[in-house]
Design an enzyme around this catalytic site. Sequence first.
Site, PDB file in Angstrom:
ATOM      1  N   ALA A  75       0.833  -1.202   0.000  1.00 30.90           N
ATOM      2  CA  ALA A  75       0.000   0.000   0.000  1.00 30.90           C
ATOM      3  C   ALA A  75       0.868   1.252   0.000  1.00 30.90           C
ATOM      4  O   ALA A  75       1.942   1.278   0.605  1.00 30.90           O
ATOM      5  CB  ALA A  75      -0.911   0.006   1.229  1.00 30.90           C
ATOM      6  N   GLU A 108      -2.923 -12.298  -3.606  1.00 29.93           N
ATOM      7  CA  GLU A 108      -4.306 -12.176  -4.056  1.00 29.93           C
ATOM      8  C   GLU A 108      -4.577 -10.710  -4.340  1.00 29.93           C
ATOM      9  O   GLU A 108      -4.073  -9.837  -3.651  1.00 29.93           O
ATOM     10  CB  GLU A 108      -5.297 -12.653  -2.986  1.00 29.93           C
ATOM     11  CG  GLU A 108      -5.294 -14.147  -2.734  1.00 29.93           C
ATOM     12  CD  GLU A 108      -4.313 -14.550  -1.646  1.00 29.93           C
ATOM     13  OE1 GLU A 108      -4.086 -15.759  -1.486  1.00 29.93           O
ATOM     14  OE2 GLU A 108      -3.753 -13.663  -0.962  1.00 29.93           O
ATOM     15  N   ASN A 113      -9.487  -4.886  -9.451  1.00 28.27           N
ATOM     16  CA  ASN A 113      -8.354  -3.962  -9.278  1.00 28.27           C
ATOM     17  C   ASN A 113      -7.375  -4.124 -10.438  1.00 28.27           C
ATOM     18  O   ASN A 113      -6.310  -4.726 -10.319  1.00 28.27           O
ATOM     19  CB  ASN A 113      -7.658  -4.201  -7.934  1.00 28.27           C
ATOM     20  CG  ASN A 113      -6.664  -3.111  -7.604  1.00 28.27           C
ATOM     21  OD1 ASN A 113      -6.250  -2.336  -8.464  1.00 28.27           O
ATOM     22  ND2 ASN A 113      -6.263  -3.059  -6.338  1.00 28.27           N
ATOM     23  N   TYR A 120       1.410  -6.000 -11.228  1.00 27.87           N
ATOM     24  CA  TYR A 120       1.903  -7.352 -10.946  1.00 27.87           C
ATOM     25  C   TYR A 120       2.331  -8.057 -12.229  1.00 27.87           C
ATOM     26  O   TYR A 120       3.371  -8.723 -12.264  1.00 27.87           O
ATOM     27  CB  TYR A 120       0.844  -8.171 -10.197  1.00 27.87           C
ATOM     28  CG  TYR A 120       0.372  -7.526  -8.912  1.00 27.87           C
ATOM     29  CD1 TYR A 120       1.237  -6.751  -8.124  1.00 27.87           C
ATOM     30  CD2 TYR A 120      -0.930  -7.662  -8.471  1.00 27.87           C
ATOM     31  CE1 TYR A 120       0.805  -6.156  -6.946  1.00 27.87           C
ATOM     32  CE2 TYR A 120      -1.367  -7.071  -7.298  1.00 27.87           C
ATOM     33  CZ  TYR A 120      -0.493  -6.314  -6.540  1.00 27.87           C
ATOM     34  OH  TYR A 120      -0.926  -5.722  -5.383  1.00 27.87           O
TER      35      TYR A 120
END
Length: 149
Positions: A75, A108, A113, A120
């Site tokens: 985050a 996950e 998103n 990723y």
Amino acid sequence: MVDSYVFRYMKEEDIDQILEVEHASFATPWSRDAFFNEINNNKFAVYIVLEEDLKIIGYVGAWVVIDEAHVTNVAVLPEYRGRKLGEALLRKMMKLAKDMGARSMTLEVRVTNHVAQSLYRKLGFQNGGIRKNYYSDNQEDALVMWVNL
């Protein structure tokens, strides 16, 4: 300009600032106790914070178990997004996990998103499956992603 930032291991004293990042980033943020336990009681947990001028602006966590790493959270404060800081945090964790003996990494991500999924994939993660009703706030499915380190 990632050079002006400092990466370091998370400490217990960081929890208040981590909670600020957590609450700004997730619909169901982790609790103070969850981070306390990760830092003090989980021998598999590794957390890195990202600082600018002694202010924590992001973090990443993973559990490294034998030869596999599982990303728990990544985050960045909303006002710092779009600067490749999430990517820098994840790259640091991938290197650290590999140095600790991990040969693969998993995570996950919400199926909706697409921004995170794009990051990723940029780092080599591939789709591995779906966890139905994974997220407790709205029962959204999670996409499981994997990468070899």
